[in-house]
Design a protein around this motif. Structure first.
Motif, PDB file in Angstrom:
ATOM      1  N   ARG A 148       0.835  -1.210   0.000  1.00 42.50           N
ATOM      2  CA  ARG A 148       0.000   0.000   0.000  1.00 42.50           C
ATOM      3  C   ARG A 148       0.863   1.250   0.000  1.00 42.50           C
ATOM      4  O   ARG A 148       0.585   2.195  -0.739  1.00 42.50           O
ATOM      5  N   ARG A 149       1.893   1.266   0.813  1.00 48.52           N
ATOM      6  CA  ARG A 149       2.751   2.452   0.874  1.00 48.52           C
ATOM      7  C   ARG A 149       3.539   2.628  -0.426  1.00 48.52           C
ATOM      8  O   ARG A 149       3.799   3.768  -0.851  1.00 48.52           O
ATOM      9  N   LEU A 150       3.891   1.535  -1.081  1.00 47.59           N
ATOM     10  CA  LEU A 150       4.554   1.657  -2.388  1.00 47.59           C
ATOM     11  C   LEU A 150       3.599   2.280  -3.406  1.00 47.59           C
ATOM     12  O   LEU A 150       4.016   3.105  -4.234  1.00 47.59           O
ATOM     13  N   ALA A 151       2.334   1.880  -3.353  1.00 45.30           N
ATOM     14  CA  ALA A 151       1.347   2.482  -4.244  1.00 45.30           C
ATOM     15  C   ALA A 151       1.192   3.971  -3.951  1.00 45.30           C
ATOM     16  O   ALA A 151       1.058   4.793  -4.880  1.00 45.30           O
ATOM     17  N   MET A 152       1.231   4.337  -2.686  1.00 43.51           N
ATOM     18  CA  MET A 152       1.115   5.744  -2.318  1.00 43.51           C
ATOM     19  C   MET A 152       2.349   6.527  -2.761  1.00 43.51           C
ATOM     20  O   MET A 152       2.242   7.698  -3.153  1.00 43.51           O
ATOM     21  N   CYS A 153       3.511   5.901  -2.703  1.00 40.75           N
ATOM     22  CA  CYS A 153       4.729   6.550  -3.212  1.00 40.75           C
ATOM     23  C   CYS A 153       4.596   6.820  -4.709  1.00 40.75           C
ATOM     24  O   CYS A 153       4.933   7.914  -5.189  1.00 40.75           O
ATOM     25  N   ALA A 154       4.118   5.810  -5.453  1.00 39.00           N
ATOM     26  CA  ALA A 154       3.932   5.992  -6.895  1.00 39.00           C
ATOM     27  C   ALA A 154       2.946   7.123  -7.167  1.00 39.00           C
ATOM     28  O   ALA A 154       3.140   7.936  -8.085  1.00 39.00           O
ATOM     29  N   ARG A 155       1.875   7.203  -6.382  1.00 37.58           N
ATOM     30  CA  ARG A 155       0.891   8.285  -6.550  1.00 37.58           C
ATOM     31  C   ARG A 155       1.532   9.642  -6.300  1.00 37.58           C
ATOM     32  O   ARG A 155       1.318  10.596  -7.068  1.00 37.58           O
ATOM     33  N   LYS A 156       2.325   9.765  -5.273  1.00 35.48           N
ATOM     34  CA  LYS A 156       2.940  11.043  -4.936  1.00 35.48           C
ATOM     35  C   LYS A 156       4.007  11.449  -5.945  1.00 35.48           C
ATOM     36  O   LYS A 156       4.264  12.641  -6.139  1.00 35.48           O
ATOM     37  N   LEU A 157       4.623  10.459  -6.590  1.00 41.57           N
ATOM     38  CA  LEU A 157       5.675  10.738  -7.573  1.00 41.57           C
ATOM     39  C   LEU A 157       5.118  10.903  -8.983  1.00 41.57           C
ATOM     40  O   LEU A 157       5.882  11.002  -9.944  1.00 41.57           O
ATOM     41  N   GLY A 158       3.792  10.899  -9.112  1.00 43.84           N
ATOM     42  CA  GLY A 158       3.176  11.178 -10.407  1.00 43.84           C
ATOM     43  C   GLY A 158       2.913   9.964 -11.271  1.00 43.84           C
ATOM     44  O   GLY A 158       2.388  10.111 -12.386  1.00 43.84           O
ATOM     45  N   ARG A 159       3.230   8.779 -10.793  1.00 43.83           N
ATOM     46  CA  ARG A 159       2.980   7.562 -11.575  1.00 43.83           C
ATOM     47  C   ARG A 159       1.581   7.031 -11.194  1.00 43.83           C
ATOM     48  O   ARG A 159       1.443   6.001 -10.538  1.00 43.83           O
ATOM     49  N   ILE A 160       0.556   7.758 -11.631  1.00 40.77           N
ATOM     50  CA  ILE A 160      -0.802   7.510 -11.149  1.00 40.77           C
ATOM     51  C   ILE A 160      -1.328   6.155 -11.611  1.00 40.77           C
ATOM     52  O   ILE A 160      -1.915   5.405 -10.824  1.00 40.77           O
ATOM     53  N   ARG A 161      -1.146   5.841 -12.901  1.00 45.76           N
ATOM     54  CA  ARG A 161      -1.689   4.580 -13.425  1.00 45.76           C
ATOM     55  C   ARG A 161      -1.030   3.377 -12.756  1.00 45.76           C
ATOM     56  O   ARG A 161      -1.688   2.373 -12.474  1.00 45.76           O
ATOM     57  N   GLU A 162       0.254   3.498 -12.509  1.00 39.96           N
ATOM     58  CA  GLU A 162       0.957   2.422 -11.798  1.00 39.96           C
ATOM     59  C   GLU A 162       0.384   2.268 -10.382  1.00 39.96           C
ATOM     60  O   GLU A 162       0.174   1.147  -9.902  1.00 39.96           O
ATOM     61  N   ALA A 163       0.116   3.391  -9.726  1.00 37.49           N
ATOM     62  CA  ALA A 163      -0.442   3.350  -8.375  1.00 37.49           C
ATOM     63  C   ALA A 163      -1.831   2.702  -8.378  1.00 37.49           C
ATOM     64  O   ALA A 163      -2.145   1.883  -7.505  1.00 37.49           O
ATOM     65  N   VAL A 164      -2.663   3.055  -9.377  1.00 37.78           N
ATOM     66  CA  VAL A 164      -4.003   2.472  -9.469  1.00 37.78           C
ATOM     67  C   VAL A 164      -3.920   0.966  -9.653  1.00 37.78           C
ATOM     68  O   VAL A 164      -4.675   0.200  -9.016  1.00 37.78           O
ATOM     69  N   LYS A 165      -3.020   0.518 -10.509  1.00 40.51           N
ATOM     70  CA  LYS A 165      -2.871  -0.931 -10.744  1.00 40.51           C
ATOM     71  C   LYS A 165      -2.429  -1.647  -9.470  1.00 40.51           C
ATOM     72  O   LYS A 165      -2.947  -2.718  -9.119  1.00 40.51           O
ATOM     73  N   MET A 166      -1.495  -1.048  -8.739  1.00 41.86           N
ATOM     74  CA  MET A 166      -1.017  -1.665  -7.503  1.00 41.86           C
ATOM     75  C   MET A 166      -2.135  -1.766  -6.470  1.00 41.86           C
ATOM     76  O   MET A 166      -2.271  -2.774  -5.775  1.00 41.86           O
ATOM     77  N   MET A 167      -2.955  -0.732  -6.392  1.00 46.09           N
ATOM     78  CA  MET A 167      -4.065  -0.747  -5.421  1.00 46.09           C
ATOM     79  C   MET A 167      -5.112  -1.787  -5.806  1.00 46.09           C
ATOM     80  O   MET A 167      -5.624  -2.514  -4.948  1.00 46.09           O
ATOM     81  N   ARG A 168      -5.432  -1.851  -7.095  1.00 49.90           N
ATOM     82  CA  ARG A 168      -6.405  -2.853  -7.546  1.00 49.90           C
ATOM     83  C   ARG A 168      -5.894  -4.273  -7.280  1.00 49.90           C
ATOM     84  O   ARG A 168      -6.649  -5.142  -6.820  1.00 49.90           O
ATOM     85  N   ASP A 169      -4.640  -4.512  -7.581  1.00 53.84           N
ATOM     86  CA  ASP A 169      -4.056  -5.837  -7.350  1.00 53.84           C
ATOM     87  C   ASP A 169      -4.076  -6.196  -5.871  1.00 53.84           C
ATOM     88  O   ASP A 169      -4.354  -7.340  -5.489  1.00 53.84           O
ATOM     89  N   LEU A 170      -3.792  -5.216  -5.039  1.00 58.31           N
ATOM     90  CA  LEU A 170      -3.768  -5.457  -3.600  1.00 58.31           C
ATOM     91  C   LEU A 170      -5.161  -5.796  -3.083  1.00 58.31           C
ATOM     92  O   LEU A 170      -5.334  -6.698  -2.243  1.00 58.31           O
ATOM     93  N   MET A 171      -6.172  -5.100  -3.583  1.00 60.81           N
ATOM     94  CA  MET A 171      -7.549  -5.367  -3.151  1.00 60.81           C
ATOM     95  C   MET A 171      -8.025  -6.732  -3.627  1.00 60.81           C
ATOM     96  O   MET A 171      -8.828  -7.392  -2.955  1.00 60.81           O
ATOM     97  N   LYS A 172      -7.548  -7.178  -4.793  1.00 52.80           N
ATOM     98  CA  LYS A 172      -7.913  -8.516  -5.285  1.00 52.80           C
ATOM     99  C   LYS A 172      -7.189  -9.613  -4.508  1.00 52.80           C
ATOM    100  O   LYS A 172      -7.750 -10.665  -4.213  1.00 52.80           O
ATOM    101  N   GLU A 173      -5.934  -9.356  -4.169  1.00 52.40           N
ATOM    102  CA  GLU A 173      -5.133 -10.367  -3.484  1.00 52.40           C
ATOM    103  C   GLU A 173      -5.589 -10.560  -2.045  1.00 52.40           C
ATOM    104  O   GLU A 173      -5.562 -11.676  -1.508  1.00 52.40           O
TER     105      GLU A 173
END
Length: 471
Positions: free
Chosen positions: A215-240
């Motif tokens: 989750r924190r890695l996804a938040m890092c990606a969001r803060k660094l402007g890699r929004i689509r990567e962050a969304v994918k990480m969050m979706r994967d985490l919620m599925k897993e």
């Protein structure tokens, strides 16, 4: 005359004390003493039921009674201590986090990252002590000691990412190391979790670590402007890990999708989580209102609406705003920039000022991006209060507003922030009257004490005038 003056001065002091006690605690001191101490003695005490929790009105009564009135939740979008909170303190000299908030975080870390089997691994034993340390430098030093004992200690990397890293880039590097170590430990725990209860506890702990790191890695990606990567990480985490919905990862996802302006995806997330059986939040209610406002806000005009009436879409938008404001009435002033923001705390109180600060801090930009949304909010949000004239006694769509939010928010928010209070307290008439009467009496007593002869002459003159007037 001297005795009279002393009595009047004492009554003035008592009036000031009564006013101060009401402003601080919301009740008269005499009333509190009467209800708390005298009433039980005369047999009039009754056990009043606790105020209800912040659930929507359609939820079952059992959940309502079992839920504490003012439960504090972990802020789903909480900032990084080293890279964000500490930088704020270096620049302003103000401490953004309260001791109470940080103490709650320490308890969270001990619950998430420790278990009964820590004694079997020296590095985990060191980290168990590290999470209890109050001094940040002592915690960081303990994390390095744990890494000397075991270079694959995931929780040590987590601590360094949260507290030592001074930029988001550095925090992300530590979290990537934590992810590598955490996945390896998680796989080992999965293979032997059924051997004993201790191994099951260890698997739960390792699962918590892995979810937290991802989750924190996804938040890092969001803060660094890699929004689509962050969304994918969050979706994967919620599925897993679908059973960990109580961590409110969907609120992180909502904010990232709003940044992408993927409003259809936002609506899909709301359709799943804005359910009558699930706890609500400001993020859920206000995002739902924002989507409905988006459909009409660009063409909305209060003058035109007053002439022709509201359309169906506008009525839906206004009702959504009223629903959101009823859930958390503190948010609009931050969105409309009528009240200044501070950094959000690490924990929030639902329906309280702390939740409003956290929501507005991250979502104000999304409201500004939709043309006319803030104008529609400005024109309609105060209409909510006409539907709920007594919010502490009866709600409209939600249960009555909790009476304990002000006290809890003062513990969570820094002292330099003026806590928003709802509903606004008004001094009863008898306190105003008593204060005025006592102040006037005290002034007369002071004048009588200083100028007794003149006051006697003045009193005689007033008496003569009164008698003549009556005659």
């Amino acid at each position: 005359l001297h005795r009279f003056a002393l009595k009047r001065k004492k009554s003035g002091y008592w009036s000031v004390f009564e006013w101060w006690h009401f402003r601080k605690y919301g009740t008269s001191f005499i009333e509190q003493v009467s209800v708390s101490h005298l009433r039980p003695l005369i047999g009039g005490a009754e056990n009043s039921p606790p105020a209800p929790a912040a659930f929507s009105a359609g939820e079952n009564e059992t959940s309502r009674q079992n839920m504490p009135e003012c439960k504090v939740w972990r802020n789903p979008l909480n900032l990084f201590r080293g890279a964000e909170y500490s930088r704020y303190m270096w620049v302003t000299g103000k401490e953004p986090l309260t001791y109470y908030d940080m103490n709650l975080s320490a308890q969270d870390h001990q619950n998430f990252f420790t278990c009964d089997t820590d004694a079997l691994r020296p590095s985990d034993t060191v980290m168990q002590k590290a999470w209890r340390e109050r001094n940040p430098q002592a915690r960081i030093k303990a994390a390095y000691q744990a890494l000397e004992l075991n270079n694959d200690c995931a929780t040590a990397y987590v601590l360094l990412a949260e507290e030592e890293a001074t930029t988001i880039v550095d925090a992300e590097k530590y979290f990537k190391q934590a992810l590598k170590a955490g996945e390896m430990i998680y796989r080992k725990s999965q293979n032997c979790h059924s051997q004993s209860p201790q191994h099951e506890a260890q698997l739960r702990r390792d699962t918590n670590v892995l979810v937290y790191v991802k989750r924190r890695l996804a938040m890092c990606a969001r803060k660094l402007g890699r929004i689509r990567e962050a969304v994918k990480m969050m979706r994967d985490l919620m599925k897993e890990f679908p059973l960990l919905s109580m961590l409110n990862i969907h609120e992180n996802l909502l904010e990232a999708l709003l940044e992408l302006q993927a409003y259809a995806d936002v609506q899909a997330v709301l359709a799943k989580y804005d359910d009558i059986s699930l706890p609500k939040s400001a993020a859920i209610c206000y995002t739902a209102a924002l989507l409905k406002a988006r459909a009409v806000s660009e063409r909305f005009s209060p003058e035109t609406a007053s002439k022709r009436g509201l359309s169906t879409a506008e009525i839906n938008a206004v009702e959504a705003i009223h629903r959101a404001v009823e859930f958390n009435p503190h948010v609009p002033k931050y969105l409309l920039e009528m009240k200044s923001l501070v950094l959000p705390p690490e924990h929030i109180l639902k329906r309280g000022d702390s939740e409003a600060v956290a929501y507005a801090f991250f979502h104000l930009q999304h409201w500004k991006r939709i043309e006319g949304a803030l104008n529609l909010l400005h024109c309609t949000w105060e209409g909510t209060f006409r539907m709920i004239p007594y919010p502490l006694e009866k709600g409209h769509l939600f249960y009555p507003y909790p009476s304990c939010t002000e006290t809890a928010d003062r513990e969570l928010l820094p002292t330099f922030h003026e806590v928003s209070v709802y509903p606004q307290k008004e001094l009863p008439f008898f306190i105003h009257f008593t204060a005025g009467l006592c102040s006037f009496s005290a002034m007369l007593a002071l004048l009588t004490h200083q100028f007794p002869e003149l006051m006697v002459i003045f009193a005689k003159a007033v008496s003569i005038v009164s008698v003549v007037g009556l005659a």
